[in-house]
Scaffold this motif. Structure first.
Motif: not given
Length: 154
Positions: A50-51, A58-61, A95-96, A131-135
């Protein structure tokens, strides 16, 4: 004095920025993660989790990587003309302020061409790339299908 400042300034800067780096990583939570044990005679497995996105956007994996597999893909099961099909997807949008569940018969992560033994009780590291978030590096406990299916909710 300059040599002392040259040494101290990078350390001070790291200490000053550390709380912010922790807050950024803390805004995405990964829970319930596990990877299926390899079935004898195969070199493919899947991972689930679960993420939860605590960000206001939103963040994108977009990918995942690990040392145990040279090829890892994001996948999804879908129904097409009454038949269940599995296929690769380019991304998974979280999503946020929501949670996306990667689970059997839904979104999941596939690992291919595994050359080592992955047995129940072991664990491996998996890096999630956004995308646009640290690993984010997650520890994946390895579970056999028998242990996954016998889990009881209380």
């Amino acid at each position: 004095m300059n040599k002392v400042m040259t040494f101290i300034m990078p350390i001070a800067l790291c200490l000053l920025l550390a709380p912010f780096a922790k807050a950024i990583a803390g805004e995405v939570e990964v829970s319930g993660q596990y990877m299926r044990e390899l079935i004898p005679g195969t070199n493919v497995t899947s991972s689930y989790m679960r993420i939860t996105n605590h960000h206001a956007v939103e963040i994108i994996l977009v990918a995942a990587k690990a040392s145990f597999s040279p090829r890892i893909e994001l996948h999804e099961h879908t129904m097409v003309n009454g038949m269940m099909r599995m296929g690769q997807v380019d991304k998974i949008i979280i999503p946020a302020h929501q949670t996306v569940t990667l689970e059997p018969a839904g979104l999941h992560i596939m690992a291919f061409d595994i050359q080592q033994s992955l047995k129940h009780g072991q664990s491996e590291s998996l890096t999630l790339l956004f995308e646009e978030h640290p690993p984010i590096v997650v520890d994946l406990p390895i579970k056999s299908i028998k242990h996954v299916n016998t889990h009881q909710h209380h």
